[in-house]
Design a protein around this motif. Structure first.
Motif, PDB file in Angstrom:
ATOM      1  N   GLU A 280      64.641  57.085  38.368  1.00 61.56           N
ATOM      2  CA  GLU A 280      65.581  56.376  37.505  1.00 61.56           C
ATOM      3  C   GLU A 280      65.675  57.142  36.204  1.00 61.56           C
TER       4      GLU A 280
ATOM      5  N   THR B  62      71.600  53.112  33.344  1.00 65.79           N
ATOM      6  CA  THR B  62      70.722  54.049  34.038  1.00 65.79           C
ATOM      7  C   THR B  62      71.296  54.303  35.428  1.00 65.79           C
TER       8      THR B  62
ATOM      9  N   ARG C 187      80.857  50.151  36.315  1.00 68.99           N
ATOM     10  CA  ARG C 187      80.031  49.438  35.336  1.00 68.99           C
ATOM     11  C   ARG C 187      78.592  49.348  35.856  1.00 68.99           C
ATOM     12  N   ASN C 188      77.645  49.638  34.946  1.00 70.64           N
ATOM     13  CA  ASN C 188      76.240  49.690  35.353  1.00 70.64           C
ATOM     14  C   ASN C 188      75.351  49.386  34.165  1.00 70.64           C
ATOM     15  N   SER C 189      74.058  49.418  34.393  1.00 74.96           N
ATOM     16  CA  SER C 189      73.086  49.047  33.367  1.00 74.96           C
ATOM     17  C   SER C 189      72.842  50.142  32.333  1.00 74.96           C
TER      18      SER C 189
ATOM     19  N   CYS D 247      68.321  57.924  32.440  1.00 74.97           N
ATOM     20  CA  CYS D 247      69.419  57.499  31.576  1.00 74.97           C
ATOM     21  C   CYS D 247      70.725  58.120  32.063  1.00 74.97           C
TER      22      CYS D 247
END
Length: 319
Positions: free
Chosen positions: A189, A174, A170-172, A191
């Protein structure tokens, strides 16, 4: 110096490695470009040439380029990266086993030879990321939320060979791509391929000490000099989810010159790894100065046998 670049048709018009080839040529070096996927390869003659200071690979994972590079390495030629190291990361199942054994933070990884065997993964491990073990460029990567969602994908996965599955981190939305070149680390950074968003542009970002240490460790674990690392910042900290040999080096200042210099340094050193990578200045360079070109090294002896014409393209011709 004289170099041989193995470039798959998939990358025929890409900036990497074409810009590197042009830079090396501008510095006075000689570069042969071989397209292993579109050439009749007379292996005994190619390996008998022995006139190149180093061989460089930029091909898709499943293409024939790595076989040719391994043949060059077996004949005692210098390869960039080391051919065994490339094999170690292009097989994602093998890369996961090596990485976890050597202490890299990587997700639990399952491998199956037949898609239906994915049904045996416990439901508690979902959502899963499923992809081919030899995949590249985002090919056939699936985020599977539940065992029920897996069933419709099985026919599509049937022709992909060995598959790996990992619990989704699980991540933002990006991820951090860290590029290693010439002993320096550059972080961007971007997508996540699993959460495409056209509004998210890839950009240079500061590199934390924790992620920098992991990225440097990746190079040491796999024996790579030019590489990229995909890192997700999950709830349990940074996780390595992919490693690439000779990536695009997007957002790296003066990328072509930096990569060209690294290739020359490795060729001169006979493939000996560069010192451990360290973070480059975090802020993007607005007007970077050119990397000074190295002087071409005179060859000690002119060898008469060269790479066969039918598998070679001169550096001065259009790529």
């Amino acid at each position: 110096m004289r170099l041989c670049f193995l470039v798959e048709e998939h990358y025929r018009h890409d900036g990497m490695p074409n810009e590197v080839v042009r830079q090396l040529t501008a510095w006075g070096h000689e570069v042969d470009v071989v397209r292993p996927g579109g050439s009749l390869l007379r292996m005994t003659e190619v390996m008998g040439a022995g006139t190149h200071d180093a061989w460089v690979l930029k091909t898709v994972s499943g293409g024939p380029g790595l076989t040719l590079l391994e043949a060059a390495a077996a004949a005692g030629m210098t390869t960039v990266n080391d051919a065994r190291s490339i094999r170690g990361v292009r097989d994602k199942a093998l890369a996961a086993a090596i990485g976890r054994t050597r202490g890299l933070p990587m997700p639990t990884t399952y491998a199956v030879a037949r898609p239906e065997l994915l049904r045996e993964i416990p439901a508690s491990e979902y959502p899963l990321v499923v992809k081919p073990s030899d995949g590249s460029s985002g090919r056939a990567v699936h985020l599977v939320s539940s065992p029920g969602q897996l069933e419709p994908l099985l026919p599509e996965l049937a022709g992909e060979g060995l598959l790996i599955a990992q619990p989704y981190v699980r991540n933002s939305g990006t991820d951090i791509k860290v590029y290693a070149v010439g002993g320096e680390l550059f972080a961007t950074e971007r997508c996540s391929p699993l959460h495409p968003d056209p509004a998210v542009r890839e950009r240079r970002v500061p590199l934390s000490a924790e992620v920098a240490a992991i990225a440097a460790q990746v190079g040491a674990v796999y024996g790579l000099d030019l590489y990229g690392v995909d890192v997700l910042l999950g709830p349990e900290g940074p996780m390595v989810v992919d490693v690439n040999d000779f990536p695009s080096f997007r957002q790296v200042p003066d990328a072509a010159a930096r990569v060209a210099r690294a290739v020359l340094d490795l060729a001169r050193a006979g493939g000996t790894p560069v010192p451990p990578a360290h973070p480059a200045p975090a802020a993007p360079v607005s007007a970077p100065g050119p990397v000074p070109p190295p002087a071409p090294r005179p060859r000690a002896q002119a060898l008469s046998v060269s790479i066969p014409a039918q598998v070679s393209a001169r550096a001065g011709e259009p790529l």
